[in-house]
Write a protein that holds these residues in place. Structure first.
Motif, PDB file in Angstrom:
ATOM      1  N   GLU A   1      41.827 100.364  18.344  1.00 56.08           N
ATOM      2  CA  GLU A   1      41.795  99.509  18.676  1.00 56.08           C
ATOM      3  C   GLU A   1      41.115  99.465  20.389  1.00 56.08           C
ATOM      4  OE1 GLU A   1      42.800  95.141  18.673  1.00 56.08           O
ATOM      5  OE2 GLU A   1      41.699  97.066  17.039  1.00 56.08           O
ATOM      6  N   GLN A   2      41.678 100.362  21.021  1.00 54.46           N
ATOM      7  CA  GLN A   2      40.915 100.331  22.205  1.00 54.46           C
ATOM      8  C   GLN A   2      39.710 101.099  21.999  1.00 54.46           C
ATOM      9  OE1 GLN A   2      43.259 103.722  24.718  1.00 54.46           O
ATOM     10  NE2 GLN A   2      44.655 103.385  23.994  1.00 54.46           N
ATOM     11  N   ASN A   3      39.256 102.138  21.249  1.00 55.30           N
ATOM     12  CA  ASN A   3      37.614 102.045  21.077  1.00 55.30           C
ATOM     13  C   ASN A   3      36.960 101.502  21.037  1.00 55.30           C
ATOM     14  OD1 ASN A   3      38.495 104.832  21.805  1.00 55.30           O
ATOM     15  ND2 ASN A   3      38.611 105.488  19.570  1.00 55.30           N
ATOM     16  N   GLN A   4      37.772  99.742  19.661  1.00 54.55           N
ATOM     17  CA  GLN A   4      36.507  98.939  19.258  1.00 54.55           C
ATOM     18  C   GLN A   4      36.693  97.564  20.768  1.00 54.55           C
ATOM     19  OE1 GLN A   4      38.237  98.119  15.817  1.00 54.55           O
ATOM     20  NE2 GLN A   4      37.828 100.064  14.858  1.00 54.55           N
ATOM     21  N   LYS A   5      37.557  97.704  21.666  1.00 56.95           N
ATOM     22  CA  LYS A   5      37.996  96.856  22.480  1.00 56.95           C
ATOM     23  C   LYS A   5      38.399  96.594  23.582  1.00 56.95           C
ATOM     24  CE  LYS A   5      40.811  92.844  20.870  1.00 56.95           C
ATOM     25  NZ  LYS A   5      41.557  92.545  20.941  1.00 56.95           N
ATOM     26  N   VAL A   6      37.561  96.302  24.586  1.00 55.59           N
ATOM     27  CA  VAL A   6      37.306  95.958  26.051  1.00 55.59           C
ATOM     28  C   VAL A   6      38.628  95.938  26.587  1.00 55.59           C
ATOM     29  CG1 VAL A   6      36.184  94.583  26.318  1.00 55.59           C
ATOM     30  CG2 VAL A   6      35.732  96.205  27.862  1.00 55.59           C
ATOM     31  N   GLU A   7      39.033  94.655  25.811  1.00 64.65           N
ATOM     32  CA  GLU A   7      40.178  94.001  26.182  1.00 64.65           C
ATOM     33  C   GLU A   7      41.501  95.064  25.903  1.00 64.65           C
ATOM     34  OE1 GLU A   7      37.716  90.675  24.689  1.00 64.65           O
ATOM     35  OE2 GLU A   7      38.567  93.216  24.319  1.00 64.65           O
ATOM     36  N   SER A   8      41.702  96.095  25.216  1.00 65.95           N
ATOM     37  CA  SER A   8      42.616  96.757  25.229  1.00 65.95           C
ATOM     38  C   SER A   8      42.285  98.016  25.923  1.00 65.95           C
ATOM     39  CB  SER A   8      42.349  97.210  23.556  1.00 65.95           C
ATOM     40  OG  SER A   8      43.407  96.080  22.663  1.00 65.95           O
ATOM     41  N   ARG A   9      41.064  98.838  26.506  1.00 63.60           N
ATOM     42  CA  ARG A   9      41.234  99.806  26.925  1.00 63.60           C
ATOM     43  C   ARG A   9      41.506  98.939  28.720  1.00 63.60           C
ATOM     44  NH1 ARG A   9      36.562 100.042  23.715  1.00 63.60           N
ATOM     45  NH2 ARG A   9      35.124  99.328  25.686  1.00 63.60           N
ATOM     46  N   ILE A  10      40.903  97.679  28.923  1.00 58.02           N
ATOM     47  CA  ILE A  10      41.704  97.482  29.928  1.00 58.02           C
ATOM     48  C   ILE A  10      43.370  97.600  30.286  1.00 58.02           C
ATOM     49  CG2 ILE A  10      41.621  95.317  31.433  1.00 58.02           C
ATOM     50  CD1 ILE A  10      39.063  94.346  30.209  1.00 58.02           C
ATOM     51  N   VAL A  11      43.555  96.752  29.150  1.00 60.73           N
ATOM     52  CA  VAL A  11      45.538  96.661  29.197  1.00 60.73           C
ATOM     53  C   VAL A  11      45.986  98.097  29.494  1.00 60.73           C
ATOM     54  CG1 VAL A  11      47.339  96.166  27.536  1.00 60.73           C
ATOM     55  CG2 VAL A  11      45.563  94.595  27.682  1.00 60.73           C
ATOM     56  N   VAL A  12      45.122  99.298  28.767  1.00 56.14           N
ATOM     57  CA  VAL A  12      45.591 100.264  29.006  1.00 56.14           C
ATOM     58  C   VAL A  12      45.388 100.735  30.412  1.00 56.14           C
ATOM     59  CG1 VAL A  12      45.333 103.266  27.993  1.00 56.14           C
ATOM     60  CG2 VAL A  12      45.722 101.060  26.154  1.00 56.14           C
ATOM     61  N   ALA A  13      44.285 100.491  31.011  1.00 53.75           N
ATOM     62  CA  ALA A  13      43.973 101.219  32.228  1.00 53.75           C
ATOM     63  C   ALA A  13      45.076 100.641  32.808  1.00 53.75           C
ATOM     64  CB  ALA A  13      42.379 100.670  32.245  1.00 53.75           C
ATOM     65  N   LEU A  14      45.502  99.241  32.960  1.00 53.73           N
ATOM     66  CA  LEU A  14      46.270  98.252  34.028  1.00 53.73           C
ATOM     67  C   LEU A  14      47.745  99.515  33.868  1.00 53.73           C
ATOM     68  CD1 LEU A  14      45.396  95.232  33.164  1.00 53.73           C
ATOM     69  CD2 LEU A  14      44.598  96.338  35.704  1.00 53.73           C
ATOM     70  N   GLU A  15      48.256 100.239  32.549  1.00 54.48           N
ATOM     71  CA  GLU A  15      49.098  99.944  32.112  1.00 54.48           C
ATOM     72  C   GLU A  15      49.297 101.828  33.301  1.00 54.48           C
ATOM     73  OE1 GLU A  15      52.410 102.950  30.605  1.00 54.48           O
ATOM     74  OE2 GLU A  15      50.200 103.352  30.923  1.00 54.48           O
ATOM     75  N   ARG A  16      47.957 102.496  32.870  1.00 56.94           N
ATOM     76  CA  ARG A  16      47.660 103.537  33.760  1.00 56.94           C
ATOM     77  C   ARG A  16      48.211 103.329  35.350  1.00 56.94           C
ATOM     78  NH1 ARG A  16      44.705 106.883  30.316  1.00 56.94           N
ATOM     79  NH2 ARG A  16      45.892 106.848  27.666  1.00 56.94           N
ATOM     80  N   ILE A  17      47.714 102.500  35.436  1.00 59.84           N
ATOM     81  CA  ILE A  17      47.678 102.234  37.127  1.00 59.84           C
ATOM     82  C   ILE A  17      48.483 101.609  37.220  1.00 59.84           C
ATOM     83  CG2 ILE A  17      46.642 100.363  39.090  1.00 59.84           C
ATOM     84  CD1 ILE A  17      44.692 100.299  37.624  1.00 59.84           C
ATOM     85  N   SER A  18      50.114 101.361  36.643  1.00 61.66           N
ATOM     86  CA  SER A  18      51.094 100.340  37.216  1.00 61.66           C
ATOM     87  C   SER A  18      51.756 101.998  36.744  1.00 61.66           C
ATOM     88  CB  SER A  18      52.046  99.642  36.033  1.00 61.66           C
ATOM     89  OG  SER A  18      52.049  99.942  35.530  1.00 61.66           O
TER      90      SER A  18
END
Length: 201
Positions: free
Chosen positions: A10-27
């Motif tokens: 899902e991450q590799n196909q959707k930029v929205e998913s990558r943004i969610v995971v990136a925000l989780e890393r920042i949190s």
């Protein structure tokens, strides 16, 4: 079929998913930095957050009920943290003359000292942001503001003292205008935590 953002396909196909995971890393970075600060002072992360909040906000916002809404926690949880801060002489109570059951929290000299140092806990996150271009910063800020506003509207997070939820704000035709300051705001001037904020009724 819908897949979670943490699904690698899902991450590799959707930029929205990558943004969610990136925000989780920042949190996660915020959690680590806040935890390190709290350990240094033998306090819990929420107790550190309460001290920082009190140091920068007016007395009417420094009440248990408001703090519970601010941090999306129960009054009982905040009250427990406040009891510890009182026992450590980091805060004091100031009773409301018009309602003796109500009180605001004030920092003691030691509380101010800890809050002042602790308020820099996220500086290592600010440093790489400073290296972005002004355009990148503005784009990032606007995206985050819109995300926070939508999360607030959906009830996931509560109190927001941002322009978008303020009765003084006018956003017609894509322009940003503050009726209190009587001035047009650029996208980079939209506030996230405004002391003059007045919630839309």
């Amino acid at each position: 079929m819908k897949y979670p953002s943490f699904n690698l396909n899902e991450q590799n196909q959707k930029v929205e998913s990558r943004i969610v995971v990136a925000l989780e890393r920042i949190s996660e970075a915020f959690r680590v930095l806040l935890w390190n600060e709290s350990k240094e002072n033998s306090l819990s992360p929420i107790q550190i957050q309460i001290l920082i909040f009190i140091s920068f906000h007016s007395a009417e916002k420094c009440k248990v009920g408001y703090l519970a809404d601010e941090f999306n926690m129960t009054k009982a949880t905040i009250s427990d943290s406040v009891r510890v801060l009182l026992s450590k002489a980091l805060v004091t109570k100031e009773t409301d003359p018009s309602d003796t059951r109500s009180y605001s929290l004030l920092l003691t000299d030691e509380g101010k000292k800890i809050a002042k140092k602790a308020s820099f806990f996220a500086s290592s996150i600010e440093q790489p942001i400073e290296r972005l271009t002004e355009e990148q910063k503005t784009t990032m800020l606007n995206g985050l503001l819109k995300l926070i506003y939508d999360l607030n509207k959906s009830g996931i997070i509560t109190i927001q003292r941002m322009c978008f939820t303020c009765s003084f704000y006018n956003g017609e035709n894509g322009n940003h205008y503050c009726n209190l300051l009587k001035t047009k705001l650029t996208e980079s001037e939209i506030r996230l935590d405004c002391p003059e904020h007045k919630m839309i009724p």
